[in-house]
Write a protein that holds these residues in place. Sequence first.
Motif, PDB file in Angstrom:
ATOM      1  N   ASP A 131       0.852  -1.186   0.000  1.00 30.76           N
ATOM      2  CA  ASP A 131       0.000   0.000   0.000  1.00 30.76           C
ATOM      3  C   ASP A 131       0.889   1.238   0.000  1.00 30.76           C
ATOM      4  O   ASP A 131       1.671   1.447   0.928  1.00 30.76           O
ATOM      5  CB  ASP A 131      -0.908   0.003   1.229  1.00 30.76           C
ATOM      6  N   GLU A 132       0.774   2.025  -1.046  1.00 32.43           N
ATOM      7  CA  GLU A 132       1.498   3.293  -1.113  1.00 32.43           C
ATOM      8  C   GLU A 132       0.514   4.405  -0.748  1.00 32.43           C
ATOM      9  O   GLU A 132      -0.453   4.664  -1.473  1.00 32.43           O
ATOM     10  CB  GLU A 132       2.080   3.532  -2.492  1.00 32.43           C
ATOM     11  N   ILE A 133       0.794   5.040   0.369  1.00 33.37           N
ATOM     12  CA  ILE A 133      -0.097   6.078   0.903  1.00 33.37           C
ATOM     13  C   ILE A 133       0.504   7.443   0.589  1.00 33.37           C
ATOM     14  O   ILE A 133       1.619   7.747   1.009  1.00 33.37           O
ATOM     15  CB  ILE A 133      -0.281   5.917   2.422  1.00 33.37           C
ATOM     16  N   LYS A 134      -0.236   8.262  -0.125  1.00 34.19           N
ATOM     17  CA  LYS A 134       0.228   9.588  -0.490  1.00 34.19           C
ATOM     18  C   LYS A 134      -0.443  10.608   0.420  1.00 34.19           C
ATOM     19  O   LYS A 134      -1.605  10.976   0.228  1.00 34.19           O
ATOM     20  CB  LYS A 134      -0.083   9.885  -1.956  1.00 34.19           C
ATOM     21  N   PHE A 135       0.296  11.066   1.434  1.00 36.43           N
ATOM     22  CA  PHE A 135      -0.266  12.022   2.387  1.00 36.43           C
ATOM     23  C   PHE A 135      -0.457  13.395   1.746  1.00 36.43           C
ATOM     24  O   PHE A 135      -1.507  14.014   1.854  1.00 36.43           O
ATOM     25  CB  PHE A 135       0.639  12.132   3.612  1.00 36.43           C
ATOM     26  N   THR A 136       0.603  13.881   1.080  1.00 32.39           N
ATOM     27  CA  THR A 136       0.569  15.150   0.359  1.00 32.39           C
ATOM     28  C   THR A 136       1.370  14.968  -0.920  1.00 32.39           C
ATOM     29  O   THR A 136       1.873  13.878  -1.209  1.00 32.39           O
ATOM     30  CB  THR A 136       1.192  16.281   1.206  1.00 32.39           C
ATOM     31  N   GLU A 137       1.524  16.016  -1.694  1.00 32.69           N
ATOM     32  CA  GLU A 137       2.328  15.956  -2.908  1.00 32.69           C
ATOM     33  C   GLU A 137       3.799  15.665  -2.599  1.00 32.69           C
ATOM     34  O   GLU A 137       4.532  15.167  -3.439  1.00 32.69           O
ATOM     35  CB  GLU A 137       2.211  17.264  -3.688  1.00 32.69           C
ATOM     36  N   SER A 138       4.218  15.970  -1.388  1.00 32.12           N
ATOM     37  CA  SER A 138       5.644  15.828  -1.050  1.00 32.12           C
ATOM     38  C   SER A 138       5.933  14.664  -0.116  1.00 32.12           C
ATOM     39  O   SER A 138       7.095  14.320   0.082  1.00 32.12           O
ATOM     40  CB  SER A 138       6.151  17.117  -0.400  1.00 32.12           C
ATOM     41  N   LYS A 139       4.902  14.025   0.470  1.00 30.49           N
ATOM     42  CA  LYS A 139       5.137  12.976   1.454  1.00 30.49           C
ATOM     43  C   LYS A 139       4.342  11.725   1.104  1.00 30.49           C
ATOM     44  O   LYS A 139       3.138  11.803   0.850  1.00 30.49           O
ATOM     45  CB  LYS A 139       4.755  13.453   2.859  1.00 30.49           C
ATOM     46  N   TYR A 183       9.677   5.404   3.307  1.00 32.46           N
ATOM     47  CA  TYR A 183       9.109   6.747   3.430  1.00 32.46           C
ATOM     48  C   TYR A 183       9.855   7.690   2.486  1.00 32.46           C
ATOM     49  O   TYR A 183      11.088   7.652   2.390  1.00 32.46           O
ATOM     50  CB  TYR A 183       9.230   7.248   4.872  1.00 32.46           C
ATOM     51  N   LYS A 184       9.096   8.529   1.791  1.00 33.54           N
ATOM     52  CA  LYS A 184       9.675   9.479   0.841  1.00 33.54           C
ATOM     53  C   LYS A 184       9.162  10.880   1.149  1.00 33.54           C
ATOM     54  O   LYS A 184       7.958  11.087   1.309  1.00 33.54           O
ATOM     55  CB  LYS A 184       9.300   9.082  -0.595  1.00 33.54           C
ATOM     56  N   TRP A 185      10.097  11.826   1.220  1.00 30.55           N
ATOM     57  CA  TRP A 185       9.760  13.218   1.489  1.00 30.55           C
ATOM     58  C   TRP A 185      10.457  14.093   0.454  1.00 30.55           C
ATOM     59  O   TRP A 185      11.667  14.005   0.274  1.00 30.55           O
ATOM     60  CB  TRP A 185      10.183  13.617   2.906  1.00 30.55           C
ATOM     61  N   LYS A 186       9.671  14.904  -0.238  1.00 28.42           N
ATOM     62  CA  LYS A 186      10.184  15.779  -1.283  1.00 28.42           C
ATOM     63  C   LYS A 186       9.832  17.220  -0.920  1.00 28.42           C
ATOM     64  O   LYS A 186       8.834  17.767  -1.399  1.00 28.42           O
ATOM     65  CB  LYS A 186       9.587  15.380  -2.636  1.00 28.42           C
ATOM     66  N   PRO A 187      10.663  17.875  -0.073  1.00 28.69           N
ATOM     67  CA  PRO A 187      10.332  19.230   0.383  1.00 28.69           C
ATOM     68  C   PRO A 187      10.303  20.253  -0.738  1.00 28.69           C
ATOM     69  O   PRO A 187       9.562  21.230  -0.678  1.00 28.69           O
ATOM     70  CB  PRO A 187      11.435  19.535   1.399  1.00 28.69           C
ATOM     71  N   ARG A 243      14.759   9.779   1.292  1.00 33.99           N
ATOM     72  CA  ARG A 243      14.147   8.448   1.335  1.00 33.99           C
ATOM     73  C   ARG A 243      14.721   7.657   2.500  1.00 33.99           C
ATOM     74  O   ARG A 243      15.910   7.753   2.803  1.00 33.99           O
ATOM     75  CB  ARG A 243      14.414   7.664   0.045  1.00 33.99           C
ATOM     76  N   ILE A 244      13.876   6.853   3.118  1.00 31.63           N
ATOM     77  CA  ILE A 244      14.308   5.900   4.136  1.00 31.63           C
ATOM     78  C   ILE A 244      13.499   4.631   3.950  1.00 31.63           C
ATOM     79  O   ILE A 244      12.287   4.693   3.727  1.00 31.63           O
ATOM     80  CB  ILE A 244      14.153   6.467   5.568  1.00 31.63           C
ATOM     81  N   TYR A 252      18.424  -8.201   7.902  1.00 29.48           N
ATOM     82  CA  TYR A 252      17.654  -7.050   8.362  1.00 29.48           C
ATOM     83  C   TYR A 252      18.365  -5.814   7.809  1.00 29.48           C
ATOM     84  O   TYR A 252      19.572  -5.647   8.011  1.00 29.48           O
ATOM     85  CB  TYR A 252      17.574  -7.011   9.886  1.00 29.48           C
ATOM     86  N   ASN A 253      17.629  -4.951   7.113  1.00 28.68           N
ATOM     87  CA  ASN A 253      18.242  -3.859   6.361  1.00 28.68           C
ATOM     88  C   ASN A 253      17.623  -2.518   6.720  1.00 28.68           C
ATOM     89  O   ASN A 253      16.420  -2.413   6.958  1.00 28.68           O
ATOM     90  CB  ASN A 253      18.073  -4.068   4.850  1.00 28.68           C
ATOM     91  N   LEU A 254      18.473  -1.471   6.685  1.00 31.20           N
ATOM     92  CA  LEU A 254      18.024  -0.093   6.854  1.00 31.20           C
ATOM     93  C   LEU A 254      18.821   0.776   5.890  1.00 31.20           C
ATOM     94  O   LEU A 254      20.054   0.662   5.812  1.00 31.20           O
ATOM     95  CB  LEU A 254      18.238   0.384   8.294  1.00 31.20           C
ATOM     96  N   ASN A 255      18.123   1.655   5.143  1.00 32.45           N
ATOM     97  CA  ASN A 255      18.769   2.489   4.139  1.00 32.45           C
ATOM     98  C   ASN A 255      18.263   3.921   4.210  1.00 32.45           C
ATOM     99  O   ASN A 255      17.063   4.156   4.363  1.00 32.45           O
ATOM    100  CB  ASN A 255      18.504   1.945   2.726  1.00 32.45           C
TER     101      ASN A 255
END
Length: 471
Positions: free
Chosen positions: A284-292, A316-320, A327-328, A365-368
């Motif tokens: 599920d890709e949830i689009k909170f706003t145009e940037s998040k 999680y993707k944030w495009k200020p 991205r994380i 177990y991965n974190l990026n």
Amino acid sequence: MNCNICNTGDIHINGLEGPYTMVTIDGMPIVSGLSTVYGLSGIPNSLIDRIEIVKGPASSLYGSEAVGGLINIITKSPETAPLFFADVFSTSWLENNIDIGAKYKIGKAIQSLLGVNYYNYNNPIDNNNDDFTDVTLQDRISVFNKFSIKRKSEKELHFAGRFFYEDRWGGQMQWNKGFRGGDEVYGESIYTTRYELLGKYQLPVSENINASFSYTNHNQNSVYGDIFYLAKQEIAFGQLTWDKTFQNHDFLVGTAFRYQYYNDNTTATIQPEKTKISSFFIQDEIKFTESKSLLLGSRLDYNSIHGRIFTPRIAYKWKPTKNDIFRINAGTGFRVVNLFTEEHAALTGSREVIITEKLNPEKSYNLNLNYLKKFEIGNGIHSVMEFSSWFTHLKYKILPDYDTNPNQIIYSNLNGYSKTYGVTGNVELIFPFGLKTMVGFTALESKNSRNGIVTTSYFNGKIQCYLGNFL
């Protein structure tokens, strides 16, 4: 590059070796297992539209084997591809490469795209005077044909096939095929034959439901001195997905089935391995706003040998701004190791290979973290700056033990853990007159804990520069 004699190579992402990277063609798992090491080359450039790279776990959609990352090669559509394409070059070392592509029609409804790549290097050179070839000699051909069928419903229907053959060798300068398999003159000779099929069919219903399939047949005939490595791998894969958009949610639900056959002539394979994996996944890709936006995914596999495998993923993707992207992502992975496929160096020495136990699959177990910024310096000069950091924890990692007995290589699951973490950065400058340069660095640390004893290795430093016409 994994071997300085036979020059087999793979792609490392986030400090992990090539088998931890999944390579797909049009989303279908084509390059894995044997082909991760031996069959990665030879995809005709004339057929490639773009390449997508996912760093870190991509388990929800593509499966738990995408531990280090995913490389998805997307081929051109026959409708938009050029009528004819050719790229031919030769070097002062007499390396010759021919890459051609063309499209044609079969009736009114079928459009086809044909691509052929041929590479030949047959000029033994020993500039460092060690009596061994500096570069592996190769004779390789790859033929790819993609068909797109026009339907009245305008739904997708396409399928493709590829044939790949390669003959490569390296070793002492006096070696020729008459010495293959003997101990008089040392040489490493690898014959690779692959067949691949893949396709996609969009169901004739109002919802966006797609059925996809792929099949690979890989035969390996390798000789390291007088030691033969003969292997065969078959993978059949089928997948059904439903993509549904609702308000600010983009749901993807699917099921998949994979059958894998593997056999070789080594002591590690007492009988052929036949594995069936049934899968169910939801994303599920949830689009909170145009940037998040937030991506939540989970996948449940049932392996006929190893049982249930659960691999969740979150991103999680944030495009200020339009030029900044953060991205994380985090997730888990699960990988069954084909020992001599990935550690063929164990076959090349005089040590006896010892496997002390039944080898369990590796778990990760991965974190990026990733940050990308685009900006214009002025006078038409553009720049792209990217920084990434990662952490990978591996459980049950399989590492060779060279120290316990100098006459043996002992393989077992690591009684402890393996950790890899690092940071990488790149800065690109793109000039309006066709010059593109890139300078980057990588620093990583890898720790292995075996029976309470920790060993550490480091790697840092890379500088790359490209010159060419980038349109």
